[in-house]
Write an enzyme that holds these catalytic residues in place. Structure first.
Site, PDB file in Angstrom:
ATOM      1  N   GLY A  13      -4.574   4.376   3.033  1.00  0.00           N
ATOM      2  CA  GLY A  13      -4.701   3.363   1.992  1.00  0.00           C
ATOM      3  C   GLY A  13      -4.154   2.000   2.366  1.00  0.00           C
ATOM      4  O   GLY A  13      -3.922   1.160   1.498  1.00  0.00           O
ATOM      5  N   GLN A  14      -3.973   1.748   3.666  1.00  0.00           N
ATOM      6  CA  GLN A  14      -3.429   0.448   4.093  1.00  0.00           C
ATOM      7  C   GLN A  14      -4.519  -0.615   4.073  1.00  0.00           C
ATOM      8  O   GLN A  14      -5.577  -0.433   4.683  1.00  0.00           O
ATOM      9  CB  GLN A  14      -2.838   0.560   5.508  1.00  0.00           C
ATOM     10  CG  GLN A  14      -2.167  -0.729   5.969  1.00  0.00           C
ATOM     11  CD  GLN A  14      -1.559  -0.615   7.362  1.00  0.00           C
ATOM     12  OE1 GLN A  14      -1.732   0.398   8.052  1.00  0.00           O
ATOM     13  NE2 GLN A  14      -0.857  -1.649   7.776  1.00  0.00           N
TER      14      GLN A  14
ATOM     15  N   HIS B  50       4.426  -2.888   6.057  1.00  0.00           N
ATOM     16  CA  HIS B  50       5.158  -3.279   4.857  1.00  0.00           C
ATOM     17  C   HIS B  50       5.603  -2.045   4.093  1.00  0.00           C
ATOM     18  O   HIS B  50       4.900  -1.045   4.034  1.00  0.00           O
ATOM     19  CB  HIS B  50       4.325  -4.198   3.955  1.00  0.00           C
ATOM     20  CG  HIS B  50       2.951  -3.682   3.635  1.00  0.00           C
ATOM     21  ND1 HIS B  50       1.906  -3.779   4.526  1.00  0.00           N
ATOM     22  CD2 HIS B  50       2.454  -3.075   2.531  1.00  0.00           C
ATOM     23  CE1 HIS B  50       0.829  -3.249   3.981  1.00  0.00           C
ATOM     24  NE2 HIS B  50       1.130  -2.798   2.771  1.00  0.00           N
TER      25      HIS B  50
ATOM     26  N   ASN C 237       1.894   2.718   3.181  1.00  0.00           N
ATOM     27  CA  ASN C 237       0.502   3.085   3.445  1.00  0.00           C
ATOM     28  C   ASN C 237       0.190   2.779   4.908  1.00  0.00           C
ATOM     29  O   ASN C 237       0.514   1.686   5.396  1.00  0.00           O
ATOM     30  CB  ASN C 237      -0.428   2.294   2.521  1.00  0.00           C
ATOM     31  CG  ASN C 237      -0.210   2.627   1.061  1.00  0.00           C
ATOM     32  OD1 ASN C 237       0.084   3.765   0.709  1.00  0.00           O
ATOM     33  ND2 ASN C 237      -0.336   1.630   0.202  1.00  0.00           N
TER      34      ASN C 237
ATOM     35  N   HIS D 174       6.411  -0.786   0.423  1.00  0.00           N
ATOM     36  CA  HIS D 174       6.351  -1.047  -1.017  1.00  0.00           C
ATOM     37  C   HIS D 174       7.609  -0.458  -1.652  1.00  0.00           C
ATOM     38  O   HIS D 174       7.959   0.698  -1.390  1.00  0.00           O
ATOM     39  CB  HIS D 174       5.172  -0.319  -1.667  1.00  0.00           C
ATOM     40  CG  HIS D 174       3.815  -0.800  -1.274  1.00  0.00           C
ATOM     41  ND1 HIS D 174       3.050  -1.609  -2.090  1.00  0.00           N
ATOM     42  CD2 HIS D 174       3.065  -0.574  -0.170  1.00  0.00           C
ATOM     43  CE1 HIS D 174       1.893  -1.848  -1.501  1.00  0.00           C
ATOM     44  NE2 HIS D 174       1.873  -1.231  -0.337  1.00  0.00           N
TER      45      HIS D 174
ATOM     46  N   ASP E 209       4.949  -8.242  -4.883  1.00  0.00           N
ATOM     47  CA  ASP E 209       3.525  -7.931  -4.723  1.00  0.00           C
ATOM     48  C   ASP E 209       2.727  -8.744  -5.741  1.00  0.00           C
ATOM     49  O   ASP E 209       3.119  -8.859  -6.904  1.00  0.00           O
ATOM     50  CB  ASP E 209       3.289  -6.427  -4.923  1.00  0.00           C
ATOM     51  CG  ASP E 209       1.937  -5.985  -4.390  1.00  0.00           C
ATOM     52  OD1 ASP E 209       1.904  -5.237  -3.404  1.00  0.00           O
ATOM     53  OD2 ASP E 209       0.911  -6.411  -4.971  1.00  0.00           O
ATOM     54  N   ILE E 210       1.599  -9.276  -5.302  1.00  0.00           N
ATOM     55  CA  ILE E 210       0.795 -10.140  -6.174  1.00  0.00           C
ATOM     56  C   ILE E 210       0.103  -9.337  -7.284  1.00  0.00           C
ATOM     57  O   ILE E 210      -0.221  -9.878  -8.339  1.00  0.00           O
ATOM     58  CB  ILE E 210      -0.227 -10.946  -5.319  1.00  0.00           C
ATOM     59  CG1 ILE E 210      -0.648 -12.224  -6.019  1.00  0.00           C
ATOM     60  CG2 ILE E 210      -1.430 -10.104  -4.919  1.00  0.00           C
ATOM     61  CD1 ILE E 210      -1.326 -13.220  -5.102  1.00  0.00           C
TER      62      ILE E 210
HETATM   63  P1  5GP Z   1      -1.426  -1.925   1.240  1.00  0.00           P
HETATM   64  O1  5GP Z   1      -2.596  -1.409   0.473  1.00  0.00           O
HETATM   65  O2  5GP Z   1      -1.842  -2.563   2.543  1.00  0.00           O
HETATM   66  O3  5GP Z   1      -0.325  -0.919   1.404  1.00  0.00           O
HETATM   67  O4  5GP Z   1      -0.758  -3.024   0.315  1.00  0.00           O
HETATM   68  C1  5GP Z   1      -1.000  -4.381   0.414  1.00  0.00           C
HETATM   69  C2  5GP Z   1      -0.365  -5.006  -0.803  1.00  0.00           C
HETATM   70  O5  5GP Z   1      -0.337  -6.399  -0.597  1.00  0.00           O
HETATM   71  C3  5GP Z   1      -1.138  -4.763  -2.108  1.00  0.00           C
HETATM   72  O6  5GP Z   1      -0.302  -4.089  -3.032  1.00  0.00           O
HETATM   73  C4  5GP Z   1      -1.524  -6.165  -2.578  1.00  0.00           C
HETATM   74  O7  5GP Z   1      -1.416  -6.334  -3.979  1.00  0.00           O
HETATM   75  C5  5GP Z   1      -0.549  -7.049  -1.833  1.00  0.00           C
HETATM   76  N1  5GP Z   1      -1.081  -8.360  -1.517  1.00  0.00           N
HETATM   77  C6  5GP Z   1      -2.313  -8.640  -1.005  1.00  0.00           C
HETATM   78  N2  5GP Z   1      -2.451  -9.959  -0.830  1.00  0.00           N
HETATM   79  C7  5GP Z   1      -1.296 -10.534  -1.250  1.00  0.00           C
HETATM   80  C8  5GP Z   1      -0.848 -11.903  -1.312  1.00  0.00           C
HETATM   81  O8  5GP Z   1      -1.537 -12.842  -0.947  1.00  0.00           O
HETATM   82  N3  5GP Z   1       0.410 -12.100  -1.803  1.00  0.00           N
HETATM   83  C9  5GP Z   1       1.201 -11.070  -2.213  1.00  0.00           C
HETATM   84  N4  5GP Z   1       2.416 -11.390  -2.683  1.00  0.00           N
HETATM   85  N5  5GP Z   1       0.816  -9.784  -2.160  1.00  0.00           N
HETATM   86  C10 5GP Z   1      -0.418  -9.523  -1.687  1.00  0.00           C
END
Ligand code: 5GP
Ligand code: ZN
Length: 126
Positions: free
Chosen positions: A106-107, A113, A100, A115, A40-41
């Site tokens: 919270g998605q 994906h 999420n 986590h 995760d970034i």
């Molecule tokens: P969500 O909130 O959809 O469950 O999580 C999305 C996740 O993707 C977040 O934790 C966010 O930090 C990660 N993310 C968003 N953009 C990027 C990216 O460009 N590269 C990587 N490696 N992670 C990302």
């Protein structure tokens, strides 16, 4: 104009489809025929990686009978990768798995994906 429908294997506008295709760089943890895993970034924990199916599935809400095997294999892969990434073994160590789903879930990225978070406390979040 995109011509593919919602059941297309890949969505050209999807961030995680672009990461899977290598069009956007990522720090890869694992890759096989059906799953891509990367850091995760913005990690919430010392270990924080994301497991995505290579096919574009928008969310867990879209999972059906066709996805049972894939989801099972992803869940079974999580503990192996968590250990490889530095999580200590269960029960003293362990890790957290979060999916999420939807706005109220919270998605933010609409490509399914998982986590996987772990490592020594405290974490940035959670
Ligand atoms: P969500 O909130 O959809 O469950 O999580 C999305 C996740 O993707 C977040 O934790 C966010 O930090 C990660 N993310 C968003 N953009 C990027 C990216 O460009 N590269 C990587 N490696 N992670 C990302
Ligand atoms: Zn996608």
């Amino acid at each position: 104009m995109p011509t593919a429908g919602p059941s297309a294997a890949h969505d050209p506008n999807c961030l995680f489809c672009k990461i899977v295709a290598g069009k956007i760089p990522s720090k890869k943890v694992h890759e096989d025929e059906e799953v891509f895993v990367f850091h995760d970034i913005h990690p919430w924990a010392p270990v924080h990686f994301l497991m995505v199916p290579k096919v574009h599935v928008p969310s867990l809400a879209h999972a059906g009978p066709d996805h049972v095997g894939l989801l099972g294999r992803m869940m079974a892969l999580a503990p192996k990768l968590a250990l490889e990434q530095g999580c200590r073994p269960y029960p003293e160590g362990g890790f957290r798995v979060v999916v999420n789903t939807g706005a109220e879930g919270g998605q933010e990225v609409h490509h399914l994906h998982i986590h996987v978070m772990g490592g020594p406390r405290p974490w940035l979040k959670g």
